[in-house]
Design an enzyme around this catalytic site. Structure first.
Site, PDB file in Angstrom:
ATOM      1  N   CYS A 160       7.377  61.274  -3.219  1.00  0.00           N
ATOM      2  CA  CYS A 160       8.625  61.904  -2.550  1.00  0.00           C
ATOM      3  C   CYS A 160       9.837  61.068  -2.795  1.00  0.00           C
ATOM      4  O   CYS A 160      10.922  61.338  -2.604  1.00  0.00           O
ATOM      5  CB  CYS A 160       8.139  62.174  -1.182  1.00  0.00           C
ATOM      6  N   GLU A 198       7.314  65.267   7.763  1.00  0.00           N
ATOM      7  CA  GLU A 198       7.781  64.445   6.542  1.00  0.00           C
ATOM      8  C   GLU A 198       7.769  65.272   5.330  1.00  0.00           C
ATOM      9  O   GLU A 198       6.783  65.653   4.835  1.00  0.00           O
ATOM     10  CB  GLU A 198       7.067  63.134   6.352  1.00  0.00           C
TER      11      GLU A 198
END
Ligand code: NAD
Length: 516
Positions: A321, A287
């Protein structure tokens, strides 16, 4: 096992003076432990190393938060060997017993909450509410994955043909290397680790070099929760020194990584080549970064939109993020939204996060400070800076003020992940143009639309290219079990942490058919 229904850990109420007092006391207590040393933990044994990581407070870099052992390839080998041996028994331990370790870890985390938040303030530079939210997420992961394992322990129903029985169930995979970033130092580390171990795997837990003390504290909690020796092996170190070695080793069965695109792609590439004695195709869960956009349509509630842009762009100094790093504004409302965003961002209180009223603290490290500053210099050439002063001396804390640039969509500041409090504002002709601009980026992590137009929302529901899409709210703060999280495109393998598909990524599915 009789468990109460899953529900998210509530956030602390900071208007309650008892919580403020408890946090102050924890900060005071933790400050008397700053500078202590933390060894590796391999197979339950403390292992000292020649090198160490000196972890500092980003709000005051002369303050050492802790000294953490830095593993070399030699200790990485020890950890791989230990985890391989421990897998033999842990993989045969019943799922209920594995789940209980997670539930106990969650209970310990609740008991140690203020202490852990204080460490986050010191090592992560997190304001109190941000620290609390990310710690609540760590607790949620433990509670959620424990329940997920119980749901999946006997496999799932499939069809059988007459005269046969077909069964479909899951088995543990092997040794996992867990590599975490610094920005959610407990939540992501705990989430990736707990999913892996509850599924019956053994792990090597490598925290970020910038938050290794929080990694050591998380390890303490796994040990206190009764994870048998060798199941979780604590291996802090520099990614550049031990990362490749761990990823390439034939004993590594899978890698669960969260971090930058550059590192994630390297891991993916190295894991793909087979080496001698390797008996499996390594699984890579990766990720990575984002360049997340919020579209503000002409029908939007502009005050709410501006408030949520500010919260999404500048929360934890833009180091999420999921942070909004692009605001794409419909031309009819562009000026008004921009003015409101600038006004609200100016009202943020920036400072040392030990104070309860601070909204935004420092960025995590000197390299991060330098990186953000180089983008700010670039942005000044690419567009107009409408918000943001020059920062002070980084030796007195890595503080970067909230910064906003008005730019064209092709500006590098509007295309590349900066990972700091820098927002690019882009004007769009209409909603279709806004959607096109939002999608014209290799990343695809989060995205949002503020609109009252049903057709536009339905279009974005399917066409906005992001793993997590939010309408008429902020785009950060994903909740475990409620907003499974993972990115499209170059943002990752869309593993959807905190969702129903996450645990099976850590297991082998087996089909067994018996004819009667
Ligand atoms: P990073 O890639 O620099 O480091 C992440 C981890 O990888 C660290 O533990 C580091 O030591 C390790 N590492 C470095 N080189 C390695 C190598 N060659 N092999 C193996 N491991 C290595 O990222 P960071 O600065 O710690 O984190 C910020 C990034 O993480 C941002 O890009 C952010 O968007 C991303 N992130 C993504 C998510 C998500 O869920 N998609 C969540 C949080 C952060």
């Amino acid at each position: 096992m009789g468990l109460i229904l899953y529900k998210n850990e509530p956030y602390l109420d900071w208007s309650d003076l008892a919580n403020v007092e408890a946090m102050r006391a924890a900060l005071h207590e933790v400050s008397s432990h700053l500078g202590e040393s933390y060894p590796l933990v391999i197979g339950g044994k403390r292992v000292e190393t020649e090198d160490e990581i000196v972890s500092v407070n980003p709000a005051n870099p002369s303050q050492v938060v802790g000294r953490v052992a830095a593993a070399s390839e030699r200790e990485a080998d020890m950890a791989l060997e230990t985890a391989t041996k421990a897998f033999e028994s842990w993989s045969r331990t019943v799922p209920e017993a594995r789940a209980r370790v997670l539930l106990r870890a969650a209970a310990i985390m609740r008991r140690r909450k203020f202490e852990m938040l204080a460490w986050e303030v010191h090592e992560g530079g997190k304001p109190w509410a941000e620290a609390d939210a990310q710690f609540a997420e760590a607790i949620d992961f433990l509670e959620y994955y424990a329940r997920e394992m119980l749901r999946l322990k006997d496999g799932v129903e499939i069809y059988s043909v007459p005269g046969e029985e077909s069964r479909y169930f899951y088995q543990p995979m092997g040794v996992g290397v867990i590599i975490a970033p610094w920005n959610f130092p407990t939540a992501i580390l705990t989430g990736m680790s707990s999913a892996a171990i509850v599924a019956g795997n053994t792990i090597i837990l490598k925290p970020s070099e910038f938050t290794s003390v929080l990694g050591a504290k998380t390890m303490e909690i796994f040990e206190e929760a009764g994870a048998p020796e060798g199941i979780v092996n604590f291996l802090p170190g520099y990614g550049s020194e031990i990362g490749d070695h761990l990823v390439k080793d034939a004993r590594t069965r899978f890698i669960s990584f969260t971090g930058s695109m550059k590192t994630g792609l390297r891991i993916n590439e190295l894991a793909a080549s087979q080496i001698e004695n390797q008996r499996w195709v390594k699984r890579v869960i990766t990720e990575m970064g984002g360049k997340d956009a919020m579209i503000i349509d002409d029908s939007a509630d502009l005050d709410a939109a501006a408030a949520d842009i500010v919260a999404s762009a500048y929360g934890y100094a833009g180091q999420k993020c999921s942070a909004a790093s692009r605001a794409i504004l419909h031309s009819d409302v562009h000026d008004e939204v921009l003015q409101k965003v600038v006004e609200k961002a100016r009202a943020l209180k920036i400072g040392v996060p030990e104070s309860p009223d601070v909204n935004m603290g420092p960025v995590i490290s000197e390299p991060q400070f330098e990186k953000v500053m180089s983008y700010i210099r670039l942005g000044k050439n690419e567009g107009e800076r409408l918000l943001g002063d020059d920062p002070g001396d980084p030796e007195r804390g890595y503080f970067v003020p909230p910064t906003l640039f008005e730019v064209k969509p092709d500006a590098r500041v509007a295309r590349e992940e900066i990972f700091g409090p820098v927002l690019s504002v882009i004007e769009a002709r209409d909603f279709d143009d806004a959607l096109r601009i939002a999608n014209d980026n290799p990343y695809g992590l989060t995205g949002g639309v503020y609109s009252k137009n049903r057709d536009h929302l339905e279009l974005a529901r399917h066409e906005l290219n992001a793993g997590n899409v939010y309408f008429n709210r902020k785009i950060t703060g994903a909740l475990v079990g409620v907003q499974p999280f993972g990115g499209f495109g170059m943002s990752g393998t869309d593993s959807k942490a905190g969702g129903p598909d996450y645990l099976p990524l850590h297991m082998l599915a087996k089909t067994v058919v018996e004819r009667f």
